[in-house]
Scaffold this active site. Sequence first.
Site, PDB file in Angstrom:
ATOM      1  CG  ASP A  16      -2.070   0.968   1.104  1.00 16.26           C
ATOM      2  OD1 ASP A  16      -2.331   1.457  -0.020  1.00 16.26           O
ATOM      3  OD2 ASP A  16      -2.713   1.245   2.131  1.00 16.26           O
ATOM      4  CG  ASN A  64      -8.165  -1.883  -4.896  1.00 17.04           C
ATOM      5  OD1 ASN A  64      -7.301  -2.727  -4.732  1.00 17.04           O
ATOM      6  ND2 ASN A  64      -8.337  -0.873  -4.042  1.00 17.04           N
TER       7      ASN A  64
HETATM    8  C1  IPE Z   1      -5.515  -2.619  -0.030  1.00 12.67           C
HETATM    9  O1  IPE Z   1      -5.157  -1.286  -0.190  1.00 12.67           O
HETATM   10  C2  IPE Z   1      -5.552  -3.306  -1.369  1.00 12.67           C
HETATM   11  C3  IPE Z   1      -4.257  -3.519  -2.015  1.00 12.67           C
HETATM   12  C4  IPE Z   1      -3.093  -3.228  -1.514  1.00 12.67           C
HETATM   13  C5  IPE Z   1      -4.320  -4.134  -3.316  1.00 12.67           C
HETATM   14  P1  IPE Z   1      -6.263  -0.137  -0.342  1.00 12.67           P
HETATM   15  O2  IPE Z   1      -5.492   1.112  -0.526  1.00 12.67           O
HETATM   16  O3  IPE Z   1      -7.244  -0.495  -1.378  1.00 12.67           O
HETATM   17  O4  IPE Z   1      -6.973  -0.186   1.086  1.00 12.67           O
HETATM   18  P2  IPE Z   1      -7.769   0.926   1.892  1.00 12.67           P
HETATM   19  O5  IPE Z   1      -8.791   1.490   0.955  1.00 12.67           O
HETATM   20  O6  IPE Z   1      -6.790   1.957   2.319  1.00 12.67           O
HETATM   21  O7  IPE Z   1      -8.347   0.206   3.058  1.00 12.67           O
HETATM   22  C1  IPE Z   2      -1.601   0.244  -3.347  1.00 15.34           C
HETATM   23  O1  IPE Z   2      -1.382   1.608  -3.381  1.00 15.34           O
HETATM   24  C2  IPE Z   2      -1.902  -0.329  -4.707  1.00 15.34           C
HETATM   25  C3  IPE Z   2      -3.292  -0.753  -4.890  1.00 15.34           C
HETATM   26  C4  IPE Z   2      -4.227  -0.716  -3.993  1.00 15.34           C
HETATM   27  C5  IPE Z   2      -3.636  -1.259  -6.190  1.00 15.34           C
HETATM   28  P1  IPE Z   2      -2.570   2.661  -3.369  1.00 15.34           P
HETATM   29  O2  IPE Z   2      -2.938   2.957  -4.773  1.00 15.34           O
HETATM   30  O3  IPE Z   2      -3.668   2.200  -2.500  1.00 15.34           O
HETATM   31  O4  IPE Z   2      -1.842   3.916  -2.728  1.00 15.34           O
HETATM   32  P2  IPE Z   2      -2.454   4.950  -1.708  1.00 15.34           P
HETATM   33  O5  IPE Z   2      -3.002   4.169  -0.549  1.00 15.34           O
HETATM   34  O6  IPE Z   2      -3.522   5.699  -2.442  1.00 15.34           O
HETATM   35  O7  IPE Z   2      -1.302   5.811  -1.319  1.00 15.34           O
HETATM   36 MG    MG Z   3      -4.070   2.456  -0.524  1.00 10.18          MG
END
Ligand code: IPE
Ligand code: IPE
Ligand code: MG
Length: 237
Positions: A16, A64
């Site tokens: 993340d 997502n």
């Molecule tokens: C969790 O991260 C999903 C992945 C890393 C693929 P998110 O960024 O989607 O989670 P939330 O929304 O912060 O809980």
């Molecule tokens: C994790 O990074 C990747 C996926 C969830 C696909 P994020 O895209 O959630 O990054 P932040 O949380 O917005 O920084």
């Molecule tokens: Mg994220």
Amino acid sequence: MSDKLKIPTHLGIIMDGNGRWAKLRGLKRTKGHEEGAKVAENVIEWASDMGIRYLTLYSFSTENWKRPKEEVTFLFSLMVRYLESRLNKIIRENVRVRFTGRIDELPENVYNVCKRIEEKSKNNTKIDVILAVNYGGRREIVDAVNKLISQNVNKITIEDISNNLYLPDVPDPELIIRTSGEIRLSNFLLWQSAYSELYFTKTLWPDFNKEELEKAIIDYTKRDRRFGSISSDEGSV
Ligand code: IPE
Ligand code: IPE
Ligand code: MG
């Protein structure tokens, strides 16, 4: 690294912070995902070298889909690009690539690439790299229950659910790492994480490196995993 370390058989990672990494640099979120993919590739090598047998990388959750369409499309095209261009390396490094999640709901071209890589790497034995794509822990449990219902099972046991998860042969993860400072599971391996050790770091995923991985493993090595019992060194009451 010291050889006294306990190496988990199965490590799960919630990768993340790609978006925030990009934003901090005035870049588009997609640039963060590009950098994140490079780190994932490195982590596979480090984990494999350490002797980790199963590595699950949370790549796209069932939630997502709520992101802008362009970001979702970019994430899938990035995955396809990586899987196709790294196929030779995957085979050479004896990596088995598997998927957990409802990949049958992905765009057809993405689904086909996933299936092809899974098939081509199925006899590899060094490490199973499990990409969690369109994965949700609640969905996985509901899918398991529905599978059991369709077999006319009328009383469900813990073992029934465990045996009907997407990858029933994969042991529960001993350790789950989440980057970016969020302290939650976000629907990752809900059933399998019942007794997992959790490790959170503020590091954003594109900045994650070998030292961070080793730090997490060292931390895990020091944990006393009691599984509801008492420490073996506590003796009797
Ligand atoms: C969790 O991260 C999903 C992945 C890393 C693929 P998110 O960024 O989607 O989670 P939330 O929304 O912060 O809980
Ligand atoms: C994790 O990074 C990747 C996926 C969830 C696909 P994020 O895209 O959630 O990054 P932040 O949380 O917005 O920084
Ligand atoms: Mg994220």
